[in-house]
Design a protein around this motif. Structure first.
Motif, PDB file in Angstrom:
ATOM      1  N   SER A   1      10.212   7.996  10.269  1.00 36.09           N
ATOM      2  CA  SER A   1       8.957   7.798  11.052  1.00 36.09           C
ATOM      3  C   SER A   1       9.258   6.886  12.158  1.00 36.09           C
ATOM      4  O   SER A   1       9.041   5.683  12.135  1.00 36.09           O
ATOM      5  CB  SER A   1       7.907   7.202   9.823  1.00 36.09           C
ATOM      6  N   PRO A   2       9.669   7.283  13.280  1.00 42.67           N
ATOM      7  CA  PRO A   2       9.600   6.487  14.439  1.00 42.67           C
ATOM      8  C   PRO A   2       8.652   5.844  14.915  1.00 42.67           C
ATOM      9  O   PRO A   2       9.027   4.584  15.470  1.00 42.67           O
ATOM     10  CB  PRO A   2      10.355   7.812  15.359  1.00 42.67           C
ATOM     11  N   GLU A   3       7.620   6.198  14.708  1.00 42.64           N
ATOM     12  CA  GLU A   3       6.293   5.346  15.234  1.00 42.64           C
ATOM     13  C   GLU A   3       6.384   4.043  14.365  1.00 42.64           C
ATOM     14  O   GLU A   3       5.662   2.916  14.907  1.00 42.64           O
ATOM     15  CB  GLU A   3       5.132   6.195  14.836  1.00 42.64           C
ATOM     16  N   ALA A   4       7.044   3.960  13.276  1.00 41.62           N
ATOM     17  CA  ALA A   4       7.095   2.620  12.395  1.00 41.62           C
ATOM     18  C   ALA A   4       7.711   1.192  13.456  1.00 41.62           C
ATOM     19  O   ALA A   4       7.493   0.336  12.848  1.00 41.62           O
ATOM     20  CB  ALA A   4       7.445   2.580  11.251  1.00 41.62           C
ATOM     21  N   ILE A   5       8.384   1.693  14.359  1.00 38.16           N
ATOM     22  CA  ILE A   5       9.035   0.628  15.133  1.00 38.16           C
ATOM     23  C   ILE A   5       7.963  -0.378  15.675  1.00 38.16           C
ATOM     24  O   ILE A   5       8.543  -1.463  15.987  1.00 38.16           O
ATOM     25  CB  ILE A   5       9.616   1.211  16.461  1.00 38.16           C
ATOM     26  N   LYS A   6       6.826  -0.134  15.765  1.00 43.96           N
ATOM     27  CA  LYS A   6       5.784  -1.193  16.086  1.00 43.96           C
ATOM     28  C   LYS A   6       5.969  -2.613  15.119  1.00 43.96           C
ATOM     29  O   LYS A   6       5.663  -3.774  15.601  1.00 43.96           O
ATOM     30  CB  LYS A   6       4.635  -0.761  16.316  1.00 43.96           C
ATOM     31  N   ASN A   7       6.161  -2.108  13.932  1.00 46.38           N
ATOM     32  CA  ASN A   7       6.535  -3.562  13.040  1.00 46.38           C
ATOM     33  C   ASN A   7       6.951  -2.711  11.834  1.00 46.38           C
ATOM     34  O   ASN A   7       6.320  -2.550  10.549  1.00 46.38           O
ATOM     35  CB  ASN A   7       5.135  -4.292  12.503  1.00 46.38           C
ATOM     36  N   PRO A   8       8.568  -2.337  11.723  1.00 47.78           N
ATOM     37  CA  PRO A   8       9.232  -1.682  10.867  1.00 47.78           C
ATOM     38  C   PRO A   8       8.970  -2.409   9.290  1.00 47.78           C
ATOM     39  O   PRO A   8       8.969  -1.711   8.096  1.00 47.78           O
ATOM     40  CB  PRO A   8      10.572  -1.455  11.177  1.00 47.78           C
ATOM     41  N   PHE A   9       9.060  -3.804   9.580  1.00 45.98           N
ATOM     42  CA  PHE A   9       9.019  -4.623   8.252  1.00 45.98           C
ATOM     43  C   PHE A   9       7.596  -4.424   7.344  1.00 45.98           C
ATOM     44  O   PHE A   9       8.151  -4.121   6.302  1.00 45.98           O
ATOM     45  CB  PHE A   9       9.310  -6.252   8.377  1.00 45.98           C
ATOM     46  N   PHE A  10       6.701  -4.514   7.834  1.00 50.45           N
ATOM     47  CA  PHE A  10       5.430  -4.499   7.081  1.00 50.45           C
ATOM     48  C   PHE A  10       5.084  -3.157   6.708  1.00 50.45           C
ATOM     49  O   PHE A  10       4.556  -2.789   6.025  1.00 50.45           O
ATOM     50  CB  PHE A  10       4.284  -5.116   7.967  1.00 50.45           C
ATOM     51  N   LEU A  11       5.495  -2.088   7.663  1.00 46.88           N
ATOM     52  CA  LEU A  11       5.497  -0.610   7.420  1.00 46.88           C
ATOM     53  C   LEU A  11       6.267   0.112   6.387  1.00 46.88           C
ATOM     54  O   LEU A  11       5.876   1.067   5.883  1.00 46.88           O
ATOM     55  CB  LEU A  11       5.330   0.153   8.847  1.00 46.88           C
ATOM     56  N   MET A  12       7.190  -0.777   5.835  1.00 47.10           N
ATOM     57  CA  MET A  12       7.810  -0.475   4.764  1.00 47.10           C
ATOM     58  C   MET A  12       7.094  -0.434   3.713  1.00 47.10           C
ATOM     59  O   MET A  12       7.219   0.334   2.606  1.00 47.10           O
ATOM     60  CB  MET A  12       9.077  -1.306   4.513  1.00 47.10           C
ATOM     61  N   ALA A  13       6.096  -1.160   3.437  1.00 54.89           N
ATOM     62  CA  ALA A  13       5.500  -1.487   2.291  1.00 54.89           C
ATOM     63  C   ALA A  13       4.240  -0.453   2.198  1.00 54.89           C
ATOM     64  O   ALA A  13       3.683   0.022   3.213  1.00 54.89           O
ATOM     65  CB  ALA A  13       4.720  -3.018   2.280  1.00 54.89           C
ATOM     66  N   PRO A  14       3.621   0.012   1.145  1.00 52.70           N
ATOM     67  CA  PRO A  14       2.612   0.784   0.998  1.00 52.70           C
ATOM     68  C   PRO A  14       1.160  -0.030   1.216  1.00 52.70           C
ATOM     69  O   PRO A  14       1.316  -1.420   1.423  1.00 52.70           O
ATOM     70  CB  PRO A  14       2.322   1.213  -0.497  1.00 52.70           C
ATOM     71  N   SER A  15       0.355   0.647   2.019  1.00 50.93           N
ATOM     72  CA  SER A  15      -0.835  -0.181   2.371  1.00 50.93           C
ATOM     73  C   SER A  15      -1.660  -1.037   1.430  1.00 50.93           C
ATOM     74  O   SER A  15      -2.251  -2.028   1.986  1.00 50.93           O
ATOM     75  CB  SER A  15      -1.970   0.979   2.815  1.00 50.93           C
ATOM     76  N   TRP A  16      -1.596  -0.739   0.250  1.00 48.50           N
ATOM     77  CA  TRP A  16      -2.342  -1.712  -0.699  1.00 48.50           C
ATOM     78  C   TRP A  16      -1.417  -3.029  -1.066  1.00 48.50           C
ATOM     79  O   TRP A  16      -1.913  -4.045  -1.409  1.00 48.50           O
ATOM     80  CB  TRP A  16      -2.268  -1.140  -2.172  1.00 48.50           C
ATOM     81  N   ALA A  17      -0.144  -3.058  -0.435  1.00 48.99           N
ATOM     82  CA  ALA A  17       0.698  -3.956  -0.718  1.00 48.99           C
ATOM     83  C   ALA A  17       0.747  -4.977   0.656  1.00 48.99           C
ATOM     84  O   ALA A  17       1.461  -6.044   0.873  1.00 48.99           O
ATOM     85  CB  ALA A  17       2.012  -3.707  -1.204  1.00 48.99           C
ATOM     86  N   LEU A  18       0.047  -4.509   1.800  1.00 53.62           N
ATOM     87  CA  LEU A  18       0.127  -5.212   2.855  1.00 53.62           C
ATOM     88  C   LEU A  18      -0.369  -6.785   3.030  1.00 53.62           C
ATOM     89  O   LEU A  18       0.258  -7.726   3.502  1.00 53.62           O
ATOM     90  CB  LEU A  18      -0.704  -4.560   4.086  1.00 53.62           C
ATOM     91  N   ALA A  19      -1.637  -6.814   2.340  1.00 48.83           N
ATOM     92  CA  ALA A  19      -2.126  -8.296   2.280  1.00 48.83           C
ATOM     93  C   ALA A  19      -1.232  -9.280   1.529  1.00 48.83           C
ATOM     94  O   ALA A  19      -1.070 -10.141   2.108  1.00 48.83           O
ATOM     95  CB  ALA A  19      -3.576  -8.164   1.973  1.00 48.83           C
ATOM     96  N   PRO A  20      -0.999  -8.812   0.547  1.00 46.52           N
ATOM     97  CA  PRO A  20      -0.047  -9.774  -0.240  1.00 46.52           C
ATOM     98  C   PRO A  20       1.309 -10.053   0.305  1.00 46.52           C
ATOM     99  O   PRO A  20       1.799 -10.988   0.328  1.00 46.52           O
ATOM    100  CB  PRO A  20       0.163  -9.012  -1.748  1.00 46.52           C
ATOM    101  N   LEU A  21       1.789  -9.063   0.956  1.00 48.91           N
ATOM    102  CA  LEU A  21       3.227  -9.286   1.765  1.00 48.91           C
ATOM    103  C   LEU A  21       2.936 -10.085   2.973  1.00 48.91           C
ATOM    104  O   LEU A  21       3.809 -10.982   3.149  1.00 48.91           O
ATOM    105  CB  LEU A  21       3.583  -7.922   1.976  1.00 48.91           C
ATOM    106  N   VAL A  22       1.676 -10.218   3.588  1.00 44.50           N
ATOM    107  CA  VAL A  22       1.521 -10.956   4.805  1.00 44.50           C
ATOM    108  C   VAL A  22       1.570 -12.389   4.291  1.00 44.50           C
ATOM    109  O   VAL A  22       2.020 -13.404   4.771  1.00 44.50           O
ATOM    110  CB  VAL A  22       0.204 -10.706   5.389  1.00 44.50           C
ATOM    111  N   VAL A  23       0.648 -12.558   3.032  1.00 47.71           N
ATOM    112  CA  VAL A  23       0.738 -14.002   2.366  1.00 47.71           C
ATOM    113  C   VAL A  23       2.115 -14.541   1.843  1.00 47.71           C
ATOM    114  O   VAL A  23       2.529 -15.583   2.308  1.00 47.71           O
ATOM    115  CB  VAL A  23      -0.126 -14.068   1.146  1.00 47.71           C
TER     116      VAL A  23
END
Length: 631
Positions: free
Chosen positions: A275-297
């Motif tokens: 998924s080359p388009e994930a280069i905009k933020n590969p760390f957070f885009l590794m996680a599924p969408s439901w886990a994004l908010a907890p991962l940011v916290v």
């Protein structure tokens, strides 16, 4: 005394210290996956091909193995100053092989002080880039929230610096568990993505890094300036050795931190492969969408912890510089009754807060700040290796010394490669830590040179102590009740405060004590070696107290120890007066300092903390005798 000095081989104790080390030591390097791989591709116009991804991952992997694992964890941790580490401790060790006043001595001091000065630039950039990169995850959730990233970042940073005065004792208990969760999440996200593209593991083979360099040597060299972001925080392994001990730091690195970092970097690489388009933020885009908010916290909590560690390091570095005589006295507050290392310095705290906020407002994104991040780190890496040449080879056999120097030379080549690549980023922001380093270096050297010159000027007019005491006792002036304690930096000459007291007041107390407080090049001095008492006459005595550069002097504590050693020397607080000299700097006919250094030294002297506060002398029992000194 430090944890390292008391550390035995008890596995439970080492495990407990290792968890603490995970929370404090590894916060900075543990949050580098937030931005490193993204910056590697943003740093240069690279296509997201498998060749480039594997090449960069190989560079990151072998950077972690050679610079962090081999250099710091295996070699540099051996250079301990009675269990303590850090660039100033290393400088103190290296100075033992040089004669004061020699060129070698000056070079070692210059290297050590410049390394310490660069740390302040790092202390400003780390909170800014770490917290900003974590909160940029908000933009991954929804771009409508982008406008809130900078305001929320500033609010988090203000809150972080506001709580510093309360100390880290209670918050510190949470650091280890939170960072354990953080590294567990790093590893889990990495494994989840590696399973999808297991071929990314081929990057462990150094041949990919070699081929990457061979195909585009110029571009690969420039990229080292971004690859080094994966190594930021390596110096903390050495600086915090005294808090946790060598075994705990090593176990934490090899058992958890290194595997988690490698898995996460490789997981990001695996994501980019499919998924080359994930280069905009590969760390957070590794996680599924439901886990994004907890991962940011969680990422925000981890970056706050990383920032806390470097802020505490700035306090510790300043305290050591004060004790070693490179910095004016400052108000140092202890925030824990049990841990001597937990301190708070208001001037440093507010200076860092203002600087960090200005950095966030000026650079605005973690990508812009990343350009400023590597210079201080790589320059300190070079300085540490150079000083290690002097320290680690000393006392070893010829064969062992040659082997050590060969390995260090190999590591120095790597350090210089990273440092040279970061020189290319000076115009992009690398100028900032360099500017801060030069300013702090000028302050430290000006204070040291000024105090040395001041001591020489005052010593020129002083009288020998022994003959003077004999003359006073043979024909004494009017004697008054009580004890007079004269604080003096010289142990063999008459304090100016005593001469001024005799000249103006024409009286002498019935008991006179000359007290000199010295700081040695070791971190801690054993209590039994702290105080030396010398009887100079029937009513005169001398007290010489020696402290390590990580300790704080206390006059009441010194007097209490003297009473234990010699009960006949009892000090009644209400019958004891303290006499200090207070110097005013004036320009000499032939100045020994340049105008800017003299003015800078005068300002620093005027704003230094009062000796009464610094040495914990009862302020209502102090008499200050003013004098002018030409410089």
């Amino acid at each position: 005394m430090s944890s390292a000095s008391n550390l035995d081989r008890d596995p439970k104790k080492i495990a407990g210290l290792a968890i603490g080390a995970i929370g404090v030591v590894y916060g900075d390097i543990g949050t580098s996956p937030l931005y490193t791989l993204k910056e590697c591709f943003n740093h240069a116009d690279l296509t997201l091909s498998a060749f480039n991804v594997l090449g960069i991952l190989s560079l990151i992997f072998w950077g972690l193995m050679l610079v962090v694992s081999l250099k710091y964890v295996v070699f540099i941790l051996r250079a301990d100053n009675r269990g303590e580490g850090g660039v100033l401790s290393l400088m103190a060790l290296a100075l033992r092989s040089a004669q004061p006043g020699s060129r070698k001595y000056a070079i070692i001091v210059g290297l050590g002080l410049f390394g310490a000065a660069l740390f302040y630039g790092d202390s400003m950039i780390t909170p800014a880039v770490s917290v900003l990169s974590a909160l940029e995850g908000i933009g991954v959730i929804s771009h409508q929230l982008d406008a809130y990233i900078i305001p929320v970042t500033i609010i988090v940073l203000i809150a972080l610096f506001m709580v510093q005065a309360k100390g880290t004792a209670s918050i510190g208990k949470l650091f280890g568990p939170i960072m354990l969760i953080w590294f567990g999440v790093l590893a889990a996200l990495g494994i989840w993505n590696i399973i999808k593209s297991p071929d990314v593991l081929a990057a462990m083979n150094p041949i990919h890094a070699v081929h990457f360099f061979a195909s585009e040597p110029g571009l690969a060299f420039v990229l080292l300036g971004a690859v080094v972001l994966s190594l930021t925080g390596a110096e903390a392994l050495y600086a915090d050795m005294g808090h946790f001990g060598r075994p705990a730091i090593r176990y934490a690195w090899f058992m958890l931190v290194l595997p988690a970092l490698v898995l996460n970097y490789f997981g990001q690489g695996a994501l980019l492969l499919h998924s080359p388009e994930a280069i905009k933020n590969p760390f957070f885009l590794m996680a599924p969408s439901w886990a994004l908010a907890p991962l940011v916290v969680l990422a925000t909590c981890a970056t706050v912890i990383a920032s806390q560690a470097v802020i505490s390091g700035a306090y510790s570095m300043t305290s050591q510089a004060v004790q070693l005589g490179f910095c004016p006295r400052m108000e140092i507050q202890h925030t824990s009754e049990n841990e001597i290392g937990q301190i708070y310095i208001p001037q440093i705290n507010w200076f860092l807060l203002v600087s960090v906020i200005l950095l966030v407002l000026a650079f605005r994104t973690s990508s812009n700040l990343a350009a400023a991040y590597g210079f201080a780190v790589t320059c300190t890496m070079v300085i540490t290796t150079l000083l290690a040449f002097i320290v680690l080879g000393r006392g070893a056999s010829t064969v062992k010394r040659v082997l050590i120097w060969f390995v260090l030379l190999f590591l120095l080549v790597i350090d210089f490669a990273f440092f040279s690549a970061n020189l290319l980023k000076l115009h992009e922001g690398g100028w900032f830590p360099l500017l801060i380093g030069l300013i702090v270096f000028a302050l430290l050297t000006t204070w040291k040179f000024g105090r040395k010159l001041l001591s020489e000027r005052m010593h020129d007019g002083e009288l020998p102590l022994e003959g003077f005491v004999e003359a006073l006792e043979s024909s004494p002036p009017q004697r008054v009740e009580g004890t007079a304690i004269f604080m003096t930096a010289s142990s063999d000459s008459v304090p100016h405060a005593l001469l001024h007291n005799l000249k103006h007041n024409k009286v002498l107390h019935e008991r006179v004590v000359f007290m000199t407080i010295l700081t040695t090049d070791i971190p801690y001095v054993a209590a039994r070696e702290r105080v030396v008492v010398r009887k100079l006459g029937e009513s005169f005595c001398q007290i010489i107290a020696t402290y390590g550069f990580k300790e704080e002097a206390s006059v009441p504590a010194i007097l209490a120890q003297v009473e234990l050693l010699q009960p006949e020397l009892e000090f009644d607080a209400m019958q004891t007066s303290y006499f200090l000299s207070r110097e005013t700097i004036v320009e000499a006919k032939y100045p020994a300092m340049s105008w800017w250094r003299r003015n800078l030294f005068t300002i620093m002297s005027r704003n230094a903390a009062r000796a009464t506060n610094f040495f914990k002398i009862p302020p209502n029992r102090v008499v200050e005798m003013g004098m002018q000194v030409e410089m």
